[in-house]
Design an enzyme around this catalytic site. Sequence first.
Site, PDB file in Angstrom:
ATOM      1  N   TYR A  12      -1.936  -1.202  10.587  1.00 12.98           N
ATOM      2  CA  TYR A  12      -2.025  -1.542   9.160  1.00 12.98           C
ATOM      3  C   TYR A  12      -0.771  -1.078   8.409  1.00 12.98           C
ATOM      4  O   TYR A  12      -0.155  -1.847   7.665  1.00 12.98           O
ATOM      5  CB  TYR A  12      -3.274  -0.884   8.574  1.00 12.98           C
ATOM      6  CG  TYR A  12      -3.472  -1.082   7.090  1.00 12.98           C
ATOM      7  CD1 TYR A  12      -4.027  -2.259   6.592  1.00 12.98           C
ATOM      8  CD2 TYR A  12      -3.129  -0.075   6.173  1.00 12.98           C
ATOM      9  CE1 TYR A  12      -4.225  -2.431   5.230  1.00 12.98           C
ATOM     10  CE2 TYR A  12      -3.324  -0.240   4.813  1.00 12.98           C
ATOM     11  CZ  TYR A  12      -3.875  -1.423   4.344  1.00 12.98           C
ATOM     12  OH  TYR A  12      -4.067  -1.585   2.990  1.00 12.98           O
ATOM     13  N   SER A  53       0.853  -1.194   0.000  1.00 12.58           N
ATOM     14  CA  SER A  53       0.000   0.000   0.000  1.00 12.58           C
ATOM     15  C   SER A  53       0.887   1.241   0.000  1.00 12.58           C
ATOM     16  O   SER A  53       2.066   1.158   0.386  1.00 12.58           O
ATOM     17  CB  SER A  53      -0.847   0.005   1.277  1.00 12.58           C
ATOM     18  OG  SER A  53      -1.504   1.239   1.447  1.00 12.58           O
TER      19      SER A  53
HETATM   20  P1  NAD Z   1     -11.491  -6.189   0.004  1.00 14.73           P
HETATM   21  O1  NAD Z   1     -12.243  -6.020   1.258  1.00 14.73           O
HETATM   22  O2  NAD Z   1     -12.237  -6.405  -1.245  1.00 14.73           O
HETATM   23  O3  NAD Z   1     -10.450  -7.377   0.125  1.00 14.73           O
HETATM   24  C1  NAD Z   1      -9.872  -7.774   1.322  1.00 14.73           C
HETATM   25  C2  NAD Z   1     -10.126  -9.261   1.455  1.00 14.73           C
HETATM   26  O4  NAD Z   1      -9.328  -9.772   2.513  1.00 14.73           O
HETATM   27  C3  NAD Z   1     -11.555  -9.612   1.818  1.00 14.73           C
HETATM   28  O5  NAD Z   1     -12.371  -9.788   0.696  1.00 14.73           O
HETATM   29  C4  NAD Z   1     -11.385 -10.916   2.591  1.00 14.73           C
HETATM   30  O6  NAD Z   1     -11.715 -12.021   1.780  1.00 14.73           O
HETATM   31  C5  NAD Z   1      -9.894 -10.980   2.892  1.00 14.73           C
HETATM   32  N1  NAD Z   1      -9.677 -11.232   4.312  1.00 14.73           N
HETATM   33  C6  NAD Z   1      -9.710 -10.358   5.341  1.00 14.73           C
HETATM   34  N2  NAD Z   1      -9.471 -11.013   6.499  1.00 14.73           N
HETATM   35  C7  NAD Z   1      -9.270 -12.319   6.192  1.00 14.73           C
HETATM   36  C8  NAD Z   1      -8.984 -13.484   6.952  1.00 14.73           C
HETATM   37  N3  NAD Z   1      -8.856 -13.445   8.280  1.00 14.73           N
HETATM   38  N4  NAD Z   1      -8.868 -14.661   6.293  1.00 14.73           N
HETATM   39  C9  NAD Z   1      -9.014 -14.733   4.953  1.00 14.73           C
HETATM   40  N5  NAD Z   1      -9.286 -13.645   4.182  1.00 14.73           N
HETATM   41  C10 NAD Z   1      -9.406 -12.465   4.800  1.00 14.73           C
HETATM   42  O7  NAD Z   1     -10.556  -4.904  -0.113  1.00 14.73           O
HETATM   43  P2  NAD Z   1      -9.334  -4.536  -1.081  1.00 14.73           P
HETATM   44  O8  NAD Z   1      -9.146  -3.089  -0.888  1.00 14.73           O
HETATM   45  O9  NAD Z   1      -9.513  -5.075  -2.423  1.00 14.73           O
HETATM   46  O10 NAD Z   1      -8.108  -5.233  -0.363  1.00 14.73           O
HETATM   47  C11 NAD Z   1      -7.190  -6.070  -1.025  1.00 14.73           C
HETATM   48  C12 NAD Z   1      -5.767  -5.719  -0.620  1.00 14.73           C
HETATM   49  O11 NAD Z   1      -5.449  -4.422  -1.115  1.00 14.73           O
HETATM   50  C13 NAD Z   1      -5.508  -5.672   0.890  1.00 14.73           C
HETATM   51  O12 NAD Z   1      -4.267  -6.290   1.160  1.00 14.73           O
HETATM   52  C14 NAD Z   1      -5.391  -4.195   1.169  1.00 14.73           C
HETATM   53  O13 NAD Z   1      -4.580  -3.918   2.271  1.00 14.73           O
HETATM   54  C15 NAD Z   1      -4.777  -3.704  -0.116  1.00 14.73           C
HETATM   55  N6  NAD Z   1      -4.925  -2.275  -0.355  1.00 14.73           N
HETATM   56  C16 NAD Z   1      -6.152  -1.729  -0.554  1.00 14.73           C
HETATM   57  C17 NAD Z   1      -6.255  -0.363  -0.758  1.00 14.73           C
HETATM   58  C18 NAD Z   1      -7.577   0.304  -0.979  1.00 14.73           C
HETATM   59  O14 NAD Z   1      -7.622   1.539  -0.975  1.00 14.73           O
HETATM   60  N7  NAD Z   1      -8.646  -0.412  -1.181  1.00 14.73           N
HETATM   61  C19 NAD Z   1      -5.095   0.436  -0.754  1.00 14.73           C
HETATM   62  C20 NAD Z   1      -3.871  -0.166  -0.549  1.00 14.73           C
HETATM   63  C21 NAD Z   1      -3.789  -1.518  -0.347  1.00 14.73           C
END
Ligand code: NAD
Length: 296
Positions: free
Chosen positions: A201, A188
């Site tokens: 985080y 991130s």
């Molecule tokens: P999202 O909520 O769609 O995806 C996160 C997923 O993590 C969930 O769907 C869930 O299935 C999984 N998860 C959470 N806890 C879990 C557990 N205990 N066991 C198994 N699965 C688990 O959101 P997203 O934003 O697509 O996130 C995906 C990745 O992108 C993450 O690593 C997040 O940190 C990273 N990210 C997101 C952003 C943003 O702005 N959305 C920015 C930077 C990084």
Amino acid sequence: MQNKKLENPLNQFFTEDFPKQYQEPPALQSKMEPRPDCGEESYKGNEQLIGRKALITGGDSGIGRAAAIAYAREGADIVLNYLPEEESDAQEVKQLIEQAGRKAILIPGDLSDEAFCKQLVDQAHKELGGLDILALIAGKQQAVEDILELSTEQLRQTFEINVFSLFWVIKAALPYLPEGSSIITTSSVQGYNPSANLLDYASTKFAINGFSRGLAKQLAPKGIRVNVVAPGPIWTPLQISGGQPSEAIPTFGQDTPLQRAGQPVELSDIYVFLASTKSSYVTAQIYGITGGTELA
Ligand code: NAD
Ligand code: MG
């Protein structure tokens, strides 16, 4: 994503204020307004991953769903991991994968459980008849304004899900991964420039950067590449379920140089590139898809 028409990136996708909304984590993408764009309608494959076998964590929604749709349309068979509460989102992705003519195997379960991580990998390998892409995308993010309010339990969970699960999944998978395999982790902008309210985080994202780059050097002699995707603000369930304070939701992403949040489909191509043989000379790298925020 193939967008042949020349367009101004400031005006692409959703550029308005988002409606205020909150769901308990893990939120469902199907209940978001507007629904994130994961390439359901737009992503066209180009045979870049024919015959490949991918395990995608967090594959039900958001960035993981975008990767799953793209990988399937590029020709890969896929195991999706997610939490049991997210079954309905995962079923939508399963359908899309099957419409692309690929195998979709759903293995729900909690990545903060070491035994489950091992079982997930063993089952994925068995059901796919191999394994050569690990797209490790699952993550937990809960904003807490004051360190005095940040519980040890949350700290532990965030580290277990975001960092420990990478060790556990990768250790279980290594005996199976053939030369040419690709591991992709998800960091991130928080892994460079931590927000005041994301101490746990952001710390995990710094850890993912270091872990992945070190691992890349360790695995290079085995012919396995490891790279990292570092997203900026992307419209996903993570953000509306406590990832941001709810007052920050309407203008989420508008403080980036490109003045809007990104959509998951805008990350599809980088996850495909890093998994495919096109990135044959790329390892130990971190790719930003951030709307212009610098990774520094
Ligand atoms: P999202 O909520 O769609 O995806 C996160 C997923 O993590 C969930 O769907 C869930 O299935 C999984 N998860 C959470 N806890 C879990 C557990 N205990 N066991 C198994 N699965 C688990 O959101 P997203 O934003 O697509 O996130 C995906 C990745 O992108 C993450 O690593 C997040 O940190 C990273 N990210 C997101 C952003 C943003 O702005 N959305 C920015 C930077 C990084
Ligand atoms: Mg989800």
